[in-house]
Each structure stands twice: as structure tokens, then as C-alpha cells.
Enzyme design. Structure first.
Site, short mmCIF file in Angstrom:
data_model
loop_
_atom_site.label_atom_id
_atom_site.label_comp_id
_atom_site.label_asym_id
_atom_site.label_seq_id
_atom_site.Cartn_x
_atom_site.Cartn_y
_atom_site.Cartn_z
N GLU A 82 0.83 -1.23 0.00
CA GLU A 82 0.00 0.00 0.00
C GLU A 82 0.85 1.26 0.00
O GLU A 82 1.77 1.40 0.82
CB GLU A 82 -0.90 -0.01 1.25
CG GLU A 82 -1.88 1.14 1.29
CD GLU A 82 -2.82 1.10 2.50
OE1 GLU A 82 -3.03 0.01 3.08
OE2 GLU A 82 -3.33 2.17 2.87
N LYS A 261 -7.11 -0.58 11.75
CA LYS A 261 -6.51 -1.07 10.49
C LYS A 261 -5.27 -0.24 10.18
O LYS A 261 -4.24 -0.76 9.74
CB LYS A 261 -7.54 -1.00 9.36
CG LYS A 261 -7.09 -1.62 8.05
CD LYS A 261 -6.40 -0.65 7.12
CE LYS A 261 -6.04 -1.30 5.79
NZ LYS A 261 -5.22 -0.44 4.95
N ASP A 277 4.11 -14.37 11.62
CA ASP A 277 2.76 -14.76 11.19
C ASP A 277 1.83 -13.55 11.29
O ASP A 277 1.40 -13.17 12.38
CB ASP A 277 2.32 -15.91 12.13
CG ASP A 277 0.94 -16.44 11.82
OD1 ASP A 277 0.16 -15.74 11.16
OD2 ASP A 277 0.64 -17.56 12.28
N HIS A 374 -1.69 11.26 -1.12
CA HIS A 374 -1.68 10.05 -1.94
C HIS A 374 -1.51 10.35 -3.43
O HIS A 374 -1.12 9.50 -4.20
CB HIS A 374 -3.00 9.28 -1.77
CG HIS A 374 -3.07 8.51 -0.49
ND1 HIS A 374 -4.13 7.70 -0.18
CD2 HIS A 374 -2.23 8.42 0.54
CE1 HIS A 374 -3.93 7.15 1.00
NE2 HIS A 374 -2.79 7.58 1.46
C1 MEV Z 1 -5.46 3.51 5.38
O1 MEV Z 1 -4.82 2.30 5.02
C2 MEV Z 1 -5.42 3.71 6.89
C3 MEV Z 1 -6.31 4.85 7.41
O2 MEV Z 1 -7.65 4.66 6.92
C4 MEV Z 1 -6.28 4.77 8.91
C5 MEV Z 1 -7.30 5.66 9.61
O3 MEV Z 1 -8.33 6.00 9.00
O4 MEV Z 1 -7.04 5.98 10.79
C6 MEV Z 1 -5.84 6.19 6.91
#
Ligand code: MEV
Length: 423
Positions: A82, A261, A277, A374
Site C-alpha cells: 500500500e 486497520k 505470522d 496520496h
Molecule cells: C489507510 O490504510 C489507513 C487509514 O484509513 C487509517 C485511519 O483512517 O485511521 C488512513
């Protein structure tokens, strides 16, 4: 770790210059340098690690820099597909460094084996608890090398599950520098005959728990608000907005899962780069995130006396020996880049990376958003898809960037012109 300074311009160099800098900074041997080369053949290794292997699957490997952890500088290898994640981690680390760096804590490396018993007798729980000495001895006979390394049996728990006559027997084991799944599963299976006899019941199954709740690491930082000024926002505004964003993720699970995430973007990338892992790490983190009754953010933030104070604690079942780690050359190289940490130190590094990742994400989200950052990377991807290679990628991406477009037809046209007229 190396006393040399890691290049501030690392991101702006081309890939071959980055390989040279990394090789010099980490003192890679000629053998290690070959791991970077295209011809490196991992077919035999992949064939012994998994079944039905047809080869290896490449994932980009990058270096996040600027980490100061308990006073020591780190450059962190991250394997991830990513874009923006490594840049964000380095940005978060730089802010934390401005505040003096990360402070960390790590528990002993305890993993838990579980044996599930059904149709047990009324006195099964007491009988098993009274046999602790015998259970400990059985465990210790199974793992003599672990005992020599200072690990071994650390306790026994017996829980009644809310099902008729069903028990879960948990055996806590200090697994030292191993991830420990194999050790825990060996111990769990070997204990089944004695537990069956003690409980007068049947063994349903024996396996470790990925909750890994006794193997935790924690990182924290404190950064003055002046480092957060951004556009029209004062440093204090930004800090308060970060705290509110975190509070929101404590209360609202559908935001918490994205928040977490983002934390795992960093932690999983390091986990993969070190041959650990990734699924075990993710499972443990998400288990821990719901452990207080409802799923919530793993981080904590407060704004106090002009400083943003942030912390992250989570289970981190990572190892530095055993499994694929000891034989996968990239994992070995990644561990070398981290100064060959033990498992607890790898956990400390991982938790700092997760916290840096979250800080950078929240900072972007509560100010300018993440899309503007981005765009440049998307321009590079568009240039690649249009057929640009090597130096052409950056050249075409900057043309796309200056024309504020990601249109593939325009990209192809610009590339054709670049090839015809030379830039
Ligand atoms: C993107 O991979 C991760 C984010 O969505 C984390 C977040 O929203 O805190 C930018």
C-alpha cells in the site's frame, strides 16, 4: 545499532542508490547483497515452507526511518503493497522524535496452550488444579531446550465454559524468542492423556489461543503542540482534534476498525518483513480491541499542559527465531537491519511503529485529509501503468502531477512524447 546517520533524502533517491545506502548503513555482506538481486532463487525454501509451492510472491520492501525508541535510533523494514504507509510511519516517527522519542514496555513472552475437555466429572476442575506440579513436570520434559534458554511453564488456569460439563485448561508458557505456536501446540497435545484421565471426560481439541493476552507491548510519547501547526490550524487545535478523533474511535466501532486497520498497516508490514505470522498478529490485536466489552480503538490520547500524549498497548506474539524466520533470507536481513532484537524488543519496535502510523493518519485526517498526500503516488502508479519504466516513471508522474490529471490516455500520450522528444 549503527552510529552512522541514515540518509534524510532516502525517499528521493532512485532504487539502486537506496540499495547502496542501505547496504553501507547496515554493513551487508556480499552474500546479503545478493538477496537484493533478481536472480536469488527461493524455490527450494518455499517448497519446504509450504505445500504445493509454485514459487515466491514478491511484496515491496521499504525502510521507515526516524524512529527513536528508548533512546536508540531505528530504521524499520516494512513489507507492504500500500502506498503512503511508509511515508506516514516516518512522518509520525519524526514528530515523536521532536518530542524526545518513544518510551516502551514489554511483558515476558508468554503464550498459552489450551485443551478443551467435554463431559467432565463434577470435581474435574479441582483435580486438574491440584495436579499442577505433575502438569508442570510433563511440560518441562517436552521442551528441554526452552528451559535452557530461560523459558518454560508459567502457570495453569482452568475455566468452566458456558456449555454443559465443558472445561478449558490453559497452560501459560514462556516461549522466549520463538513466536511460540509450535511449542504451545506440542505441549497442548502432549498433555491430553493426563487431562483426560484427571477430568474423567473426553478431549475435544488442543491448540494455542491466538488471544496472546499475556504477551503485550506498550509505547507512549509526549509531543509539544508547536510541532502540530498545520495550514489554518494552530498546534493546540490539531492536538485537540486528534484526541477527539481517538475518543470517537473509542465509542464507535465502525470508525475504530478503520483506526485500528491503520495501526496494523505498520505492525503487519514489519511482521511480514521479519517472517512472522501476520494473521496471528492481526487476530490478537482485534481480540484485544474488543476485550473491554465493545470493539474500540487500541490507542489512547490526551492533551495536557500543551502536549499531545499518545500511547498504544496490544498483544504482540512476534518471534525472532524458529519457523520460517530462521531460514527465510529476507527475514534474517530485516532482523539484521533492526540490530538483531530479541522477541520482546521486536514487540517494542512493532508497537512504536503502530503508534507512529496512527499518529500520522490522525494528523492527516483531522487537517488536510489523506488524499492530497496520496496523489503523487497515484501519479507514479498511473505512469507505470502507461508503460513508463526506470527514470521515466518519476518524469511522467511529475508531468501528470503538474497537469493535475491521472487520466491513463493522457499519461500514454505524454509518455509517447517523452520517448519521441526525450523528456
Ligand atoms: C489507510 O490504510 C489507513 C487509514 O484509513 C487509517 C485511519 O483512517 O485511521 C488512513
Amino acid at each position: 545499532m549503527s552510529k552512522k546517520t541514515f540518509s534524510h533524502n532516502f525517499r528521493k533517491l532512485n532504487i539502486s542508490q537506496r540499495k547502496d545506502i542501505a547496504s553501507e548503513y547496515f554493513n551487508f555482506t556480499e552474500e546479503e547483497k545478493k538477496i537484493f538481486s533478481e536472480e536469488h532463487d527461493l524455490s527450494d525454501l518455499s517448497d519446504v515452507l509450504i505445500e504445493s509451492s509454485i514459487g515466491t510472491f514478491y511484496v515491496p520492501l521499504g525502510l521507515a526511518s526516524g524512529f527513536v525508541i528508548d533512546g536508540k535510533e531505528y530504521v524499520i523494514p516494512m513489507a507492504i503493497e500500500e502506498s503512503s504507509v511508509i511515508a506516514a510511519a516516518s512522518h509520525g516517527a519524526m514528530l515523536v522524535k521532536a518530542g524526545g522519542g518513544f518510551n516502551t514496555w514489554a511483558s515476558d513472552p508468554i503464550m498459552t496452550a489450551q485443551i478443551f475437555l467435554i463431559d467432565v466429572s463434577q470435581d474435574a476442575k479441582n483435580k486438574i488444579l491440584s495436579a499442577e506440579k505433575q502438569i508442570r513436570e510433563t511440560c518441562e520434559k517436552l521442551v528441554p531446550n526452552l528451559l535452557l534458554r530461560g523459558g518454560g511453564f508459567r502457570g495453569l488456569e482452568v475455566e468452566a465454559i458456558e456449555m454443559k460439563n465443558t472445561l478449558c485448561v490453559s497452560i501459560h508458557l514462556d516461549v522466549r524468542d520463538a513466536m511460540g505456536a509450535n511449542i504451545a501446540n506440542t505441549v497442548a497435545e502432549a498433555l491430553t492423556p493426563s487431562l483426560k484421565a484427571l477430568s474423567n471426560g473426553k478431549v475435544l481439541m488442543a491448540i494455542l489461543t491466538n488471544a496472546s493476552e499475556h504477551r503485550k507491548a506498550k509505547a507512549s510519547f509526549e509531543i509539544p503542540n508547536k510541532f502540530f501547526r498545520k495550514g489554518s490550524f494552530s498546534g493546540e487545535d490539531v492536538c485537540q482534534r486528534i484526541v477527539i478523533a481517538n475518543d470517537l474511535a473509542k465509542k464507535y466501532p465502525k470508525r475504530a476498525v478503520t483506526h485500528n486497520k491503520g495501526i496494523m498497516n505498520g505492525i503487519s508490514a514489519l511482521t511480514l518483513a521479519t517472517g512472522n505470522d501476520t494473521r496471528a498478529i492481526e487476530a490478537a490485536a482485534h481480540f484485544y480491541a474488543q476485550n473491554k466489552g465493545a470493539y474500540q480503538s487500541l490507542t489512547s490520547y490526551e492533551y495536557k499542559d500543551g502536549n499531545l500524549i499518545g500511547s498504544l498497548e496490544l498483544p504482540l506474539p512476534v518471534g525472532t527465531v524458529g519457523g520460517s524466520i530462521s531460514i527465510w533470507p529476507w527475514a534474517q536481513l530485516s532482523l539484521k537491519m533492526l540490530g538483531n532484537p530479541d522477541a520482546q524488543d521486536l514487540g517494542r519496535i512493532a508497537v512504536c511503529l503502530g503508534l507512529a502510523q496512527n499518529l500520522a493518519a490522525l494528523l492527516a485526517l483531522v487537517t488536510e485529509g489523506i488524499q492530497s498526500g496520496h496523489m503523487k503516488l497515484h501519479a507514479a502508479k498511473t505512469a507505470y501503468s502507461a508503460g513508463a519504466r526506470g527514470g521515466e516513471i518519476r518524469m511522467l508522474a511529475s508531468k501528470l502531477w503538474s497537469q493535475k490529471t491521472l487520466d491513463p490516455t493522457i499519461a500514454k500520450k505524454l509518455l509517447k512524447e517523452m520517448k519521441e522528444y526525450g523528456g
